[in-house]
Design an enzyme around this catalytic site. Sequence first.
Site, PDB file in Angstrom:
ATOM      1  N   ALA A 254      -5.305 -15.109  -0.017  1.00 49.26           N
ATOM      2  CA  ALA A 254      -4.449 -14.939   0.151  1.00 49.26           C
ATOM      3  C   ALA A 254      -4.053 -13.795   1.435  1.00 49.26           C
ATOM      4  CB  ALA A 254      -2.752 -15.098  -0.745  1.00 49.26           C
ATOM      5  N   GLU A 256      -0.802 -11.179   2.924  1.00 52.88           N
ATOM      6  CA  GLU A 256       0.120 -10.708   2.547  1.00 52.88           C
ATOM      7  C   GLU A 256       1.163 -10.756   3.225  1.00 52.88           C
ATOM      8  OE1 GLU A 256      -2.186  -8.526   2.464  1.00 52.88           O
ATOM      9  OE2 GLU A 256      -1.616  -6.839   2.392  1.00 52.88           O
ATOM     10  N   GLU A 290       0.819 -11.377  -4.018  1.00 47.47           N
ATOM     11  CA  GLU A 290       0.959 -11.516  -2.145  1.00 47.47           C
ATOM     12  C   GLU A 290       2.509 -10.763  -1.977  1.00 47.47           C
ATOM     13  OE1 GLU A 290      -1.329 -11.119  -0.347  1.00 47.47           O
ATOM     14  OE2 GLU A 290      -2.313 -12.386  -2.102  1.00 47.47           O
ATOM     15  N   HIS A 293       2.445  -6.813  -2.191  1.00 49.22           N
ATOM     16  CA  HIS A 293       2.054  -6.079  -0.771  1.00 49.22           C
ATOM     17  C   HIS A 293       3.710  -5.997   0.055  1.00 49.22           C
ATOM     18  CE1 HIS A 293      -1.844  -5.640  -1.424  1.00 49.22           C
ATOM     19  NE2 HIS A 293      -1.933  -6.616  -1.137  1.00 49.22           N
ATOM     20  N   GLU A 312      -4.120  -2.290  -2.340  1.00 48.57           N
ATOM     21  CA  GLU A 312      -5.114  -3.332  -3.689  1.00 48.57           C
ATOM     22  C   GLU A 312      -4.864  -3.697  -4.700  1.00 48.57           C
ATOM     23  OE1 GLU A 312      -4.557  -5.323  -2.161  1.00 48.57           O
ATOM     24  OE2 GLU A 312      -5.249  -5.814   0.083  1.00 48.57           O
TER      25      GLU A 312
HETATM   26  N1  BES Z   1      -4.703  -7.988   1.810  1.00 46.71           N
HETATM   27  C1  BES Z   1      -5.707  -9.073   0.936  1.00 46.71           C
HETATM   28  C2  BES Z   1      -6.313 -10.428   1.895  1.00 46.71           C
HETATM   29  C3  BES Z   1      -7.580  -9.880   2.488  1.00 46.71           C
HETATM   30  C4  BES Z   1      -8.497  -9.357   1.628  1.00 46.71           C
HETATM   31  C5  BES Z   1      -7.441  -9.822   3.899  1.00 46.71           C
HETATM   32  C6  BES Z   1     -10.040  -8.750   2.044  1.00 46.71           C
HETATM   33  C7  BES Z   1      -8.645  -9.429   4.003  1.00 46.71           C
HETATM   34  C8  BES Z   1      -9.615  -9.212   3.418  1.00 46.71           C
HETATM   35  C9  BES Z   1      -4.590  -9.984   0.146  1.00 46.71           C
HETATM   36  O1  BES Z   1      -3.678  -9.633   0.304  1.00 46.71           O
HETATM   37  C10 BES Z   1      -5.041 -10.009  -1.473  1.00 46.71           C
HETATM   38  O2  BES Z   1      -5.680  -9.053  -1.961  1.00 46.71           O
HETATM   39  N2  BES Z   1      -5.904 -11.544  -2.219  1.00 46.71           N
HETATM   40  C11 BES Z   1      -6.585 -11.889  -2.786  1.00 46.71           C
HETATM   41  C12 BES Z   1      -5.837 -12.410  -3.977  1.00 46.71           C
HETATM   42  C13 BES Z   1      -5.926 -11.773  -4.919  1.00 46.71           C
HETATM   43  C14 BES Z   1      -4.259 -12.588  -5.369  1.00 46.71           C
HETATM   44  C15 BES Z   1      -6.194 -10.869  -5.461  1.00 46.71           C
HETATM   45  C16 BES Z   1      -8.196 -12.406  -1.975  1.00 46.71           C
HETATM   46  O3  BES Z   1      -7.789 -12.834  -1.180  1.00 46.71           O
HETATM   47  O4  BES Z   1      -9.158 -12.486  -3.080  1.00 46.71           O
HETATM   48 ZN    ZN Z   2      -3.904  -7.949  -1.989  1.00 42.65          ZN
END
Ligand code: BES
Ligand code: ZN
Length: 844
Positions: A254, A256, A290, A293, A312
């Site tokens: 996902a 944010e 998300e 964030h 993160e």
């Molecule tokens: N900002 C990240 C998404 C992301 C990850 C964008 C790597 C670009 C590169 C998002 O907030 C996130 O952490 N997503 C996780 C899921 C979360 C619930 C742990 C993911 O995509 O694994």
């Molecule tokens: Zn994240």
Amino acid sequence: MTATNHFYETFQPSHYNLYLDINRETKLISGKTTIMGNASQTAISLHQKFLNVSAVEADGEAVDFNLDQPAEAIRINLKQAGETTLTVTYTAPLTDSMMGIYPSYYEVNGEKKQIIGTQFETTFARQAFPGIDEPEAKATFDLAIKFDEHPGETIISNMPEVRTENGVHYFDTTMKMSTYLIAFAFGELQTKQTKTKSGVTVGVFGTKAHKANELDFALDIAKRSIEFYEDFYQTPYPLPHSWQLALPDFSAGAMENWGLVTYREAYLLLDPDNTSLEMKQQVATVIAHELAHQWFGDLVTMKWWDDLWLNESFANMMEYVAVDALEPDWHIWELFQTSEAPMALNRDATDGVQSVHVQVEDPAEIDALFDSAIVYAKGARMLVMVRSLLGDDALRKGLKKYFEAHQYGNATGADLWSALGEASDLDIGAIMNSWLEQPGYPVVDAQVVDGQLTLKQHQFFIGDGKDTGRQWQIPLNSNDSQAPAIFKDAKLSLGNYDDVRQRLGEPFRVNVGNNSHFIVHYDEKLLNDILAHVDEFDAITQLQLMQDLRLLAEGRQISYASVVPLLKRFADSHEAVVITALYTLANNLKKFVLPDSTEEKQLQQLFDQLSAAQVKRLGWLPVAGESIDDQLSRPMILSAALYAQNADAIAAAHQIFQDNQAQLATLSADIRGLILTNEVKHYGSEKLFDQLLADYQQTADGSYKANIRAALTSTPDAGLIKKTIDQFENADVIKPQDLRGWFRGVLANPHGEQAAWDWLRTDWQWLEDTVGGDMEFSTYITVTAGVFKTADRLAEFKAFFEPKLNTPGLTREITMDIKVIESRVALIEAEKNAVNQTVASEVK
Ligand code: BES
Ligand code: ZN
């Protein structure tokens, strides 16, 4: 500090007008970007990647420019520095890379459709428009978007649409924000909406391939999460809306984007009538993550990617804080203990791992920082330590200050520590820097030496590790209130042990609650004392005991065989966390046996003995009114019985399959995966295979898809394995976003390991072309290293990956994973006889 080369130093944008004309038919984007800002010097650079730039103007006059592809830049020479308006005219390809602006594919009633969406984090905004694509370069944005539109389509973005003119959709000006958070999407969407107490419109969007009620769960969680954060952070959500959009093709889990969060379908939409609690918890934590964030990341953003943890790690902790407040009955922190804690402790024990805070410049290396075990799990554990040192009141007070001071701007780790320090009168930065800047974590040896209770700390390694004398400021959380709150030296004496023991009236322990990032190695005397009272301890303590002993065994500090007898002591627990820790430990014994060997038979017998009484107690199908722990434990216990080859269990699962053959999707989601897997393993046929694969393609239910994937990849049939691998590169059947799960499934199947490994090596270039360039790519290496356990595979792994060591973004992963396999091979060699003998004597 190495010299940085951030374009923001040459040009500081204040406002962008983005015009995009997107044509799905011709797969072409035509754009015109106007940027107002300040040039600090005449030689300035903007980011771009894959853009075809036809003209650059400064204050209305054409200027010279050239494209510097390796630097992903447009180099521009201005006549003068100072306030400047730049206009760049360009085209860009619309590709299926899941980066930048890209199409997502899906079907409704057999008709092929697509939605266009975006993914700009980390450095993919530069594939959509030119600009300063760095988190510090915050500006306001006006978006204007035109596309080959047909009736029934909707377009959404970070901000509401204000007008449409000549087919161009104009959106309201954004807040000051970073480029990586811009987002928009269009296509035939369905939506459900509601409002928070404070008047924010919350909406869930998805394709029309889903039933309308699949949006309900997410809408409720999203609304209540925003309400929770507005209260917890004491800072209002600053935008008029918060959209949650499920995209059929999505690389991460996902994203944010401010006001328009995007998700994998499986992490947002679910069938409210038949989804496992585990999956509901996962969806809720993803949404809460998300939405955390929207403040931590979006309102206040890390100054540079080295402080990615500010985003993160924080969101990863807050997802548990929020869900615990929204659904207290779930005891969601238990999930933290069974998933995040072991993930961090496993990975962070390998020498060569990165620290949470890490210097970084190259875009591929930035992507590689998103390591779920380190910046997410370890970082979140770090902040859990902070939270428990500060308490929620001081934490909230500090956060409020932090948001006030840095909103619509950027911050560093030091800024956070100073806000929290002020709110708490604690030098939290000094404590936390030992965790943030150093890789690894300590094991605390607790021993009685000459009658004295002593603690020592040193770095814990699984596999070879070079002890460089690192020390941590360890929040001890001992049950002895006379022990110091923070243990920061190499050694500590806590006085005469007999006195301590008598004063406590219970076994001496440290890391009570398992919230600090370290493990404990008790000597025999202390451990036996704990084991003698183990039934009196709470579930987390029991979990911790199994977890720490398992790690000590992996790290060769104790014999692996010595932990085997522990399993039976916990087998009848009614606590899901204990059952999880138990089977994590038990499943780790599988690496010591070969397929179809006597040793495997004995291990299966042990699994049978561990699970038998619980299978009887719980039965196969969920029972109305049963505890959450029972619901969560059932799949683990049944899975153990099936691994044990228990004939009754295999027959029972087969019966359930036959009774539900006509409507497999409606099988209870808790056990559906097990039923399908059992069927494919023991009663499989090509017909069943084809039927399930057709269901896979046709269903829009992410959980059902995952169940089918698990079942099909477990087939023992060589022909069907080949048939599966033949679909790996067919995006109509297996979407690239889901391929890793398929690959892992076949590789982890002893009958499929060779074929999956051959596929990876032969078609590596295809993989690189398809998912290379984003963070998914390197995880194929991690997955492979997670399975391999022989010296031959290690040699093959090295032969294949060592030549790729210099690939940006892969270096660390390859180095780490060679160590991971090496240490596993050595461990198995050294311990297998003792482990298998102990297993044999346990089942006698
Ligand atoms: N900002 C990240 C998404 C992301 C990850 C964008 C790597 C670009 C590169 C998002 O907030 C996130 O952490 N997503 C996780 C899921 C979360 C619930 C742990 C993911 O995509 O694994
Ligand atoms: Zn994240």
